[in-house]
Write a protein that holds these residues in place. Structure first.
Motif, PDB file in Angstrom:
ATOM      1  N   GLY A 154     142.702 -24.067  42.227  1.00  0.00           N
ATOM      2  CA  GLY A 154     142.731 -24.507  43.547  1.00  0.00           C
ATOM      3  C   GLY A 154     144.033 -25.293  43.972  1.00  0.00           C
ATOM      4  N   LYS A 155     144.112 -25.258  45.320  1.00  0.00           N
ATOM      5  CA  LYS A 155     145.412 -26.059  45.686  1.00  0.00           C
ATOM      6  C   LYS A 155     145.154 -27.121  46.605  1.00  0.00           C
ATOM      7  N   TYR A 156     144.428 -27.020  47.749  1.00  0.00           N
ATOM      8  CA  TYR A 156     144.025 -28.060  48.468  1.00  0.00           C
ATOM      9  C   TYR A 156     142.634 -28.247  48.628  1.00  0.00           C
ATOM     10  N   THR A 157     141.818 -27.082  48.774  1.00  0.00           N
ATOM     11  CA  THR A 157     140.410 -27.180  49.039  1.00  0.00           C
ATOM     12  C   THR A 157     139.657 -26.326  48.170  1.00  0.00           C
ATOM     13  N   PHE A 158     138.158 -26.698  48.194  1.00  0.00           N
ATOM     14  CA  PHE A 158     137.504 -25.728  47.295  1.00  0.00           C
ATOM     15  C   PHE A 158     137.389 -24.270  47.634  1.00  0.00           C
ATOM     16  N   ALA A 159     137.721 -24.138  49.096  1.00  0.00           N
ATOM     17  CA  ALA A 159     137.536 -22.664  49.440  1.00  0.00           C
ATOM     18  C   ALA A 159     138.689 -21.979  48.777  1.00  0.00           C
ATOM     19  N   ASP A 160     139.654 -22.756  48.282  1.00  0.00           N
ATOM     20  CA  ASP A 160     140.887 -21.842  47.891  1.00  0.00           C
ATOM     21  C   ASP A 160     140.323 -21.256  46.553  1.00  0.00           C
ATOM     22  N   VAL A 161     139.498 -21.822  46.029  1.00  0.00           N
ATOM     23  CA  VAL A 161     138.804 -21.348  44.652  1.00  0.00           C
ATOM     24  C   VAL A 161     137.774 -20.100  45.165  1.00  0.00           C
ATOM     25  N   ALA A 162     137.074 -20.649  45.849  1.00  0.00           N
ATOM     26  CA  ALA A 162     136.165 -19.670  46.255  1.00  0.00           C
ATOM     27  C   ALA A 162     136.671 -18.241  46.486  1.00  0.00           C
ATOM     28  N   SER A 163     137.699 -18.254  47.292  1.00  0.00           N
ATOM     29  CA  SER A 163     138.271 -17.181  48.058  1.00  0.00           C
ATOM     30  C   SER A 163     139.398 -16.689  47.262  1.00  0.00           C
ATOM     31  N   PHE A 164     139.520 -17.006  46.037  1.00  0.00           N
ATOM     32  CA  PHE A 164     140.662 -16.763  45.260  1.00  0.00           C
ATOM     33  C   PHE A 164     140.889 -15.323  45.106  1.00  0.00           C
ATOM     34  N   ARG A 165     139.797 -14.532  44.895  1.00  0.00           N
ATOM     35  CA  ARG A 165     140.101 -13.108  44.912  1.00  0.00           C
ATOM     36  C   ARG A 165     139.210 -12.291  45.808  1.00  0.00           C
ATOM     37  N   TRP A 174     131.485 -15.543  37.518  1.00  0.00           N
ATOM     38  CA  TRP A 174     130.984 -14.102  37.318  1.00  0.00           C
ATOM     39  C   TRP A 174     131.849 -13.053  37.799  1.00  0.00           C
ATOM     40  N   SER A 175     132.136 -12.079  37.078  1.00  0.00           N
ATOM     41  CA  SER A 175     133.102 -11.150  37.322  1.00  0.00           C
ATOM     42  C   SER A 175     132.800 -10.163  38.380  1.00  0.00           C
ATOM     43  N   LYS A 176     131.445 -10.032  38.637  1.00  0.00           N
ATOM     44  CA  LYS A 176     130.684  -8.814  39.481  1.00  0.00           C
ATOM     45  C   LYS A 176     130.715  -9.595  40.751  1.00  0.00           C
ATOM     46  N   LEU A 177     131.026 -10.687  41.106  1.00  0.00           N
ATOM     47  CA  LEU A 177     130.871 -11.328  42.445  1.00  0.00           C
ATOM     48  C   LEU A 177     131.730 -10.414  43.333  1.00  0.00           C
ATOM     49  N   THR A 178     131.142 -10.243  44.668  1.00  0.00           N
ATOM     50  CA  THR A 178     132.002  -9.604  45.767  1.00  0.00           C
ATOM     51  C   THR A 178     131.738 -10.261  46.993  1.00  0.00           C
ATOM     52  N   THR A 179     132.814 -10.048  48.068  1.00  0.00           N
ATOM     53  CA  THR A 179     132.780 -10.914  49.317  1.00  0.00           C
ATOM     54  C   THR A 179     131.414 -10.853  49.932  1.00  0.00           C
ATOM     55  N   ILE A 182     122.975 -13.840  46.136  1.00  0.00           N
ATOM     56  CA  ILE A 182     124.475 -13.322  45.986  1.00  0.00           C
ATOM     57  C   ILE A 182     124.491 -12.419  44.872  1.00  0.00           C
ATOM     58  N   TRP A 183     123.639 -12.294  43.824  1.00  0.00           N
ATOM     59  CA  TRP A 183     123.624 -11.403  42.746  1.00  0.00           C
ATOM     60  C   TRP A 183     123.168  -9.987  43.369  1.00  0.00           C
ATOM     61  N   PHE A 184     122.143 -10.050  44.150  1.00  0.00           N
ATOM     62  CA  PHE A 184     121.602  -8.651  44.541  1.00  0.00           C
ATOM     63  C   PHE A 184     122.718  -8.174  45.489  1.00  0.00           C
ATOM     64  N   PHE A 185     123.229  -8.891  46.525  1.00  0.00           N
ATOM     65  CA  PHE A 185     124.110  -8.169  47.242  1.00  0.00           C
ATOM     66  C   PHE A 185     125.647  -8.001  46.778  1.00  0.00           C
ATOM     67  N   SER A 186     125.847  -8.671  45.556  1.00  0.00           N
ATOM     68  CA  SER A 186     127.055  -8.232  45.102  1.00  0.00           C
ATOM     69  C   SER A 186     126.774  -6.909  44.013  1.00  0.00           C
ATOM     70  N   ILE A 187     125.731  -6.822  43.429  1.00  0.00           N
ATOM     71  CA  ILE A 187     125.774  -5.625  42.653  1.00  0.00           C
ATOM     72  C   ILE A 187     125.538  -4.360  43.224  1.00  0.00           C
ATOM     73  N   THR A 188     124.871  -4.422  44.456  1.00  0.00           N
ATOM     74  CA  THR A 188     124.740  -3.055  45.274  1.00  0.00           C
ATOM     75  C   THR A 188     126.217  -2.853  46.210  1.00  0.00           C
ATOM     76  N   ASP A 189     126.987  -3.722  46.127  1.00  0.00           N
ATOM     77  CA  ASP A 189     128.114  -3.518  46.966  1.00  0.00           C
ATOM     78  C   ASP A 189     128.855  -2.547  46.061  1.00  0.00           C
ATOM     79  N   ALA A 208     137.913  -3.661  43.859  1.00  0.00           N
ATOM     80  CA  ALA A 208     139.147  -4.213  43.414  1.00  0.00           C
ATOM     81  C   ALA A 208     138.916  -5.752  43.349  1.00  0.00           C
ATOM     82  N   GLU A 209     137.909  -6.338  43.896  1.00  0.00           N
ATOM     83  CA  GLU A 209     137.665  -7.790  43.535  1.00  0.00           C
ATOM     84  C   GLU A 209     137.231  -7.943  42.072  1.00  0.00           C
ATOM     85  N   ARG A 210     136.410  -6.905  41.619  1.00  0.00           N
ATOM     86  CA  ARG A 210     135.748  -7.115  40.315  1.00  0.00           C
ATOM     87  C   ARG A 210     137.140  -7.142  39.340  1.00  0.00           C
TER      88      ARG A 210
END
Lengths: 557, 105
Positions: free
Chosen positions: A129-140, A461-466, A519-526, A533-535
């Motif tokens: 992160g840099k300033y906020t936790f959103a920096d981390v969540a939105s990293f990739r 979790w590597s398989k997380l998607t937006t 989160i799991w379901f809508f990521s693996i079916t994405d 690219a996100e993975r």
């Protein structure tokens, strides 16, 4: 027995979920001169710090994270300070005073999240992160939707918390200093705006550190004074408490705090994951130089918080023997109506009365000033967290797509601070007479069910998607809000319905599960290109989170 | 970070050792903490009377009190254990890894 269970359940939830924790109509108190003088000294000192900090706050990094130059020890104090709010100092000692052992169960629940934050989260957070936790969540992940989601979660948590703190501060100050409620709320709002807009994170952190030091010293003195009174014999102290308390020996064992396993697990999850999703706590990990200091911060914070909870336990018992049944602190008007031996201001004033019992007017003044300082320090941290979400996430990264000059971003953050300060004053006044028992619980539920799952999975979790993060985060958030509304605290206590549609007070077990599964379901079916690219991008992120290679460093002055 | 660097780091034995040993230790301590906490909470939910037993004949102090205080101390002890291991082992590994990478190994 049943009555005990009901009473302690009500007490407990009113502590977790309320900070407007001073009961009843408060008669205007005479001005407490010692308290006011000590409070003025604190305000004067902190304003000087703000002036000093303002000269050192030039860049956005200074403003958001004190340039990353806070040491692990200092940050540990500041984190502990954020955690040792007026609600937890007065609330937990009040719960011990009322129910004995249950107060200890409650503090343990609050503490055990910290080691886990250390083991799994703190270092990765600092590395990414840099300033906020959103920096981390939105990293990739895709910047805009994730940042909107994260900042919505952050701002909602901050506003709810601010309502609780402002209402609590107004009532506390009214009682302690004899100042009218509105003046108190406006005063808190103005001071907090001054600290944050001029001194940024540096001033906010130092205000928090000083307050933590004062609170720990004051509480240590009180605990020692109580023990001194009993020749440092716990046996004598507890014996006396059992003799005078109307629950007798029952105060030495669990009452009705945790009565069924579902509530127990759900509460544990809310406290643990909620803590790891509070924006004003998470932002503190970016104020230190590197992962090593982040790790040290949690070590010190856990030590201070644990020590503090042991003190509050002794203070609560001290109040049983020295405040309860003491005619000096009896609320005669209330006793005439409801009998028993109620104390002035209700059970959450137990620690305050004890300070008078052990140290006279002067020490009462000191503890009152510390209680006020506590609120001031906590609201400043909250406001800074909210302002960062607005200026760094929403303005700079969503509206301006990450291309915006720093001076402009800082100006927005200062405007956001002032707006939040005014909103907080407004809400504080608007909610004066409302039942706000649900707000802190709701804040914890949102933090645990939306902020935390998205943040945690983005790191692990590597398989997380937006798509997964956004849908899951929104579902977790709405489930939490819905279940709090349908639960006993809002549906029955606030809206006055006879029976709750959702039977449990703590929705975390359910809403966190909804968040993780969706989160799991809508990521693996994405199967979009973006998701692929996100993975792939997880590998680089993971290396940085594990090693700190490429992480944001401390700025050099 | 280029694909090449990623491959280089991932293959590096020191990186693998760091990641595997640290995450094993971190998860082990986390599970230990959860186990202790939930055992405590479940005892309260199902067998509250256990904790009401006096610590000795004739004492008013229940064993629940030293147990509660012990859990607080235990939490702090665990954080200490982790910080100690991280400072003495993981940081050293990490430094060595960074030096190796700079050398272009």
């Amino acid at each position: 027995m049943l009555k005990t269970i009901i009473i302690s359940f009500i007490t407990f939830s009113s502590i977790l979920f309320a900070s407007g924790n001073i009961e009843g109509e408060i008669a205007h108190q005479p001005l407490n001169i010692a308290a006011i003088i000590m409070f003025l000294i604190f305000v004067g000192g902190t304003l000087m710090i703000t002036y000093w900090a303002a000269k050192r706050t030039k860049t956005a990094s200074d403003f958001y994270t004190a340039g990353g130059g806070i040491t692990g020890f200092q940050n540990g104090m500041a984190i502990a300070g954020d955690y040792m709010s007026a609600a937890s100092f007065l609330g937990i000692s009040g719960l011990v005073y009322l129910a004995g052992y249950d107060g200890l169960i409650y503090s343990i629940g609050f503490l055990v999240g910290w080691p886990i934050i250390l083991f799994l989260i703190s270092e990765r957070l600092r590395n990414l992160g840099k300033y906020t936790f959103a920096d981390v969540a939105s990293f990739r992940l895709k910047q805009e939707p994730i940042r909107i989601l994260a900042s919505f979660g952050a701002i909602a948590t901050v506003i709810l918390y601010l309502i609780a703190q402002m209402v609590g501060s107004g009532k506390l100050i009214e009682l302690l200093f004899g100042l009218p409620y509105e003046y108190a709320v406006i005063l808190v709002g103005i001071l907090m705006i001054l600290y944050v807009t001029f001194g940024g994170m540096l001033a906010t952190t130092w205000v928090q550190i000083i307050k933590a030091g004062l609170l720990l010293s004051g509480a240590t003195f009180m605990a020692l004074a109580v023990l001194y009174h009993f020749d440092f014999s716990f046996e004598k102290l507890f014996q006396r408490a059992v003799d005078v308390h109307d629950k007798g020996i029952d105060i030495m064992s669990p009452g009705g705090l945790v009565s069924d396993p579902i509530s127990a697990i759900s509460l544990g999850i809310a406290l643990m994951f909620g803590t790891a999703g509070l924006p004003h706590i998470l932002m503190r990990f970016f104020t230190v130089a590197d992962a090593k200091e982040a790790r040290k911060s949690v070590f010190f914070a856990t030590g201070f918080i644990g020590y503090f909870y042991i003190l509050t336990f002794i203070i609560g018992f001290g109040a049983i023997v020295m405040v309860l049944n003491n005619p000096e602190y009896l609320d005669l008007a209330k006793q005439a109506i409801s009998g028993g031996s109620p104390i002035v201001g209700g059970k959450n004033m137990a620690a305050i009365h004890l300070s008078h019992a052990v140290g006279g007017d002067l020490f009462l003044g000191f503890i009152s000033a510390v209680a006020f300082a506590t609120i001031l320090a906590v609201v400043s941290g909250l406001t800074l967290a909210g302002a960062s979400a607005i200026s760094h996430d929403l303005y700079a990264n969503v509206l301006e797509k990450g291309i915006c000059d720093e001076a402009k971003e800082m100006r927005v953050s200062k405007i956001a601070t002032i707006v939040l300060g005014i909103v907080a004053i407004g809400l504080g006044i608007a909610f004066e007479k409302q039942n706000i028992a649900f707000v802190v619980g709701l804040a914890f539920a949102i933090a645990a069910s939306s902020n935390f799952p998205v943040l945690f999975l983005s790191m692990f979790w590597s398989k997380l998607t937006t798509r997964g993060a956004v849908i899951g985060g929104v579902l977790g958030l709405s489930t939490a809000i819905l279940l709090v509304i349908l639960g006993p605290i809002v549906w029955v206590d606030v809206l006055g319905n006879a029976e709750a549609i959702f039977p449990y007070k703590y929705p975390a077990l359910f809403s966190v599960t909804v968040a993780f599964i969706s989160i799991w379901f809508f990521s693996i079916t994405d199967n979009s290109e973006r998701a692929k690219a996100e993975r792939v991008a997880f590998e680089a992120q993971d290396i940085r989170s594990q090693t700190g290679i490429g992480a944001e460093g401390a700025s050099v002055h | 970070m280029t694909q090449n660097t990623i491959k280089l780091i991932k293959k590096h034995p020191k990186y693998q050792e760091l990641v595997i040993t640290r995450s094993r230790y971190a998860w082990m301590l986390s599970i230990l903490m959860l186990l202790v906490y939930y055992t405590f909470i479940m005892t309260i939910a199902f067998y509250p009377d256990t904790l009401a037993t006096p610590i000795s004949e004739g004492s008013v102090i229940s064993i629940g009190i030293p147990i509660g205080i012990a859990i607080i101390l235990f939490s702090f002890l665990l954080t200490g254990l982790y910080v100690y291991r991280a400072n003495s082992t993981y940081d050293v590994l990490l430094e060595e890894l960074k030096i190796d990478l700079e050398k272009g190994a």
